[in-house]
Design a protein around this motif. Sequence first.
Motif, mmCIF file in Angstrom:
data_model
loop_
_atom_site.group_PDB
_atom_site.id
_atom_site.type_symbol
_atom_site.label_atom_id
_atom_site.label_comp_id
_atom_site.label_asym_id
_atom_site.label_seq_id
_atom_site.Cartn_x
_atom_site.Cartn_y
_atom_site.Cartn_z
ATOM 1 N N ASP A 54 -8.530 -2.395 1.805
ATOM 2 C CA ASP A 54 -7.755 -2.491 0.443
ATOM 3 C C ASP A 54 -8.269 -1.465 -0.243
ATOM 4 O OD1 ASP A 54 -6.777 -5.073 1.351
ATOM 5 O OD2 ASP A 54 -8.990 -5.979 1.189
ATOM 6 N N ILE A 55 -7.340 -0.905 -1.128
ATOM 7 C CA ILE A 55 -7.407 0.309 -1.731
ATOM 8 C C ILE A 55 -7.416 -0.181 -3.423
ATOM 9 C CG2 ILE A 55 -6.887 2.125 -0.106
ATOM 10 C CD1 ILE A 55 -4.157 2.238 -1.742
ATOM 11 N N SER A 56 -6.970 -1.092 -3.898
ATOM 12 C CA SER A 56 -7.188 -1.610 -5.289
ATOM 13 C C SER A 56 -6.841 -3.084 -5.260
ATOM 14 C CB SER A 56 -6.098 -0.614 -6.265
ATOM 15 O OG SER A 56 -4.914 -1.256 -5.932
ATOM 16 N N GLY A 57 -7.156 -3.675 -6.485
ATOM 17 C CA GLY A 57 -6.692 -5.063 -6.718
ATOM 18 C C GLY A 57 -7.941 -6.152 -6.844
ATOM 19 N N SER A 58 -7.746 -7.178 -6.943
ATOM 20 C CA SER A 58 -8.749 -8.184 -7.124
ATOM 21 C C SER A 58 -8.251 -9.567 -6.861
ATOM 22 C CB SER A 58 -9.299 -8.161 -8.419
ATOM 23 O OG SER A 58 -8.202 -8.596 -9.522
ATOM 24 N N GLY A 59 -8.858 -10.578 -7.228
ATOM 25 C CA GLY A 59 -8.287 -12.151 -6.940
ATOM 26 C C GLY A 59 -9.393 -13.102 -7.001
ATOM 27 N N THR A 60 -8.933 -14.386 -6.856
ATOM 28 C CA THR A 60 -9.602 -15.249 -6.807
ATOM 29 C C THR A 60 -9.646 -16.228 -5.430
ATOM 30 O OG1 THR A 60 -8.305 -16.800 -7.956
ATOM 31 C CG2 THR A 60 -10.088 -15.704 -9.434
ATOM 32 N N GLY A 80 -2.600 -7.833 -7.680
ATOM 33 C CA GLY A 80 -2.423 -6.433 -7.556
ATOM 34 C C GLY A 80 -3.011 -5.733 -6.211
ATOM 35 N N VAL A 81 -3.264 -6.623 -5.251
ATOM 36 C CA VAL A 81 -3.958 -5.974 -4.123
ATOM 37 C C VAL A 81 -2.867 -5.205 -3.527
ATOM 38 C CG1 VAL A 81 -4.999 -6.579 -1.895
ATOM 39 C CG2 VAL A 81 -5.421 -7.753 -3.863
ATOM 40 N N ILE A 82 -3.627 -3.725 -3.354
ATOM 41 C CA ILE A 82 -2.863 -2.800 -2.301
ATOM 42 C C ILE A 82 -3.574 -2.527 -1.189
ATOM 43 C CG2 ILE A 82 -1.891 -0.520 -2.488
ATOM 44 C CD1 ILE A 82 -0.211 -2.545 -4.339
ATOM 45 N N LEU A 85 -2.892 0.709 6.042
ATOM 46 C CA LEU A 85 -3.134 0.688 7.585
ATOM 47 C C LEU A 85 -2.958 2.222 7.935
ATOM 48 C CD1 LEU A 85 -1.109 -2.575 8.566
ATOM 49 C CD2 LEU A 85 -3.478 -2.153 8.525
ATOM 50 N N SER A 86 -3.776 2.551 9.099
ATOM 51 C CA SER A 86 -3.561 3.731 9.650
ATOM 52 C C SER A 86 -3.840 3.747 10.999
ATOM 53 C CB SER A 86 -4.772 4.859 8.961
ATOM 54 O OG SER A 86 -4.438 4.967 7.414
ATOM 55 N N ALA A 87 -3.021 4.669 11.769
ATOM 56 C CA ALA A 87 -3.259 4.716 13.210
ATOM 57 C C ALA A 87 -2.238 5.863 13.635
ATOM 58 C CB ALA A 87 -2.788 3.395 14.041
ATOM 59 N N ASN A 88 -2.667 6.511 14.590
ATOM 60 C CA ASN A 88 -1.916 7.713 15.229
ATOM 61 C C ASN A 88 -1.313 8.678 14.148
ATOM 62 O OD1 ASN A 88 -2.167 6.284 17.729
ATOM 63 N ND2 ASN A 88 -0.501 4.688 17.125
ATOM 64 N N GLY A 89 -2.223 9.013 13.095
ATOM 65 C CA GLY A 89 -1.868 9.870 12.246
ATOM 66 C C GLY A 89 -0.684 9.384 11.126
ATOM 67 N N ASN A 90 -0.597 8.109 11.248
ATOM 68 C CA ASN A 90 0.555 7.548 10.468
ATOM 69 C C ASN A 90 -0.184 6.473 9.467
ATOM 70 O OD1 ASN A 90 2.697 8.654 11.538
ATOM 71 N ND2 ASN A 90 2.601 7.117 13.259
ATOM 72 N N THR A 91 0.330 6.410 8.239
ATOM 73 C CA THR A 91 -0.421 5.432 7.145
ATOM 74 C C THR A 91 0.334 4.712 6.451
ATOM 75 O OG1 THR A 91 -2.237 7.135 6.851
ATOM 76 C CG2 THR A 91 -1.883 5.754 5.089
ATOM 77 N N ILE A 92 0.267 3.506 6.260
ATOM 78 C CA ILE A 92 1.320 2.666 5.526
ATOM 79 C C ILE A 92 0.600 2.079 4.359
ATOM 80 C CG2 ILE A 92 2.572 0.612 5.726
ATOM 81 C CD1 ILE A 92 3.160 1.107 8.749
ATOM 82 N N THR A 93 1.018 2.273 3.351
ATOM 83 C CA THR A 93 0.491 1.571 2.063
ATOM 84 C C THR A 93 1.323 0.563 1.592
ATOM 85 O OG1 THR A 93 -0.562 3.486 1.569
ATOM 86 C CG2 THR A 93 -0.742 1.898 -0.185
ATOM 87 N N PHE A 94 1.039 -0.689 1.335
ATOM 88 C CA PHE A 94 1.728 -2.066 0.875
ATOM 89 C C PHE A 94 0.949 -2.776 -0.150
ATOM 90 C CE2 PHE A 94 -0.938 -2.999 4.750
ATOM 91 C CZ PHE A 94 -1.208 -4.152 4.562
ATOM 92 N N ASN A 95 2.115 -3.705 -0.857
ATOM 93 C CA ASN A 95 1.691 -4.617 -1.546
ATOM 94 C C ASN A 95 1.007 -6.050 -0.775
ATOM 95 O OD1 ASN A 95 1.476 -6.827 -3.501
ATOM 96 N ND2 ASN A 95 3.389 -6.516 -4.260
ATOM 97 N N ASN A 96 -0.219 -6.451 -1.294
ATOM 98 C CA ASN A 96 -0.839 -7.256 -0.157
ATOM 99 C C ASN A 96 -1.073 -8.508 -1.174
ATOM 100 O OD1 ASN A 96 -1.794 -8.721 1.853
ATOM 101 N ND2 ASN A 96 -3.518 -7.396 2.069
#
Length: 172
Positions: A54-60, A80-82, A85-96
């Motif tokens: 998780d690269i940013s955000g918070s929550g309860t 606002g959790v972002i 995921l990374s694998a095989n030289g690929n990265t996906i950043t997503f709203n979580n």
Amino acid sequence: MRRSILLVVSLSAAVLLFAATPASALTKVRSPLALTTEPTVLEGFCPFPVTYQDISGSGTQTLVFDADGDLVRIDLQPHGVISQLSANGNTITFNNSGPISVFPQPDGTDLVFVRGASYVADQGLLTGDSYFHLTRGRVVVVSMFNRETGFNDFLSASATGLVSDLCAELAP
């Protein structure tokens, strides 16, 4: 969750299930949502290891107890959790940031409702079908916590809305 259950959230919720001390009737216990801020390698969801963070955000997180002190619901409200995921030289950043509600059942299973932008992941230990999906909509899962793996094993899952196969997107 950090968020979305079904993977890292399942672990967090399961730990709290056993560590929480219920108070009086219909008590709600709120705490900050634990995010996975350090890169964590996850295995068994895709045919290859995936690094999650998780690269940013918070929550309860809210634990709801009934009059007998039994845990009847866990609500995860990410803000606002972002996640990445990374694998095989690929990265996906997503709203979580989709909310999750977990309802422990008398038979030891959990009924889980995942809404909005979230991920849903299962190692397929019971169904034989492992996957790591990004969902935008509603997912209903029946699962059982696995003390050996620290994750919930899915008995069933159904989704309405958009579903993306993150393993396919991260494949070499």
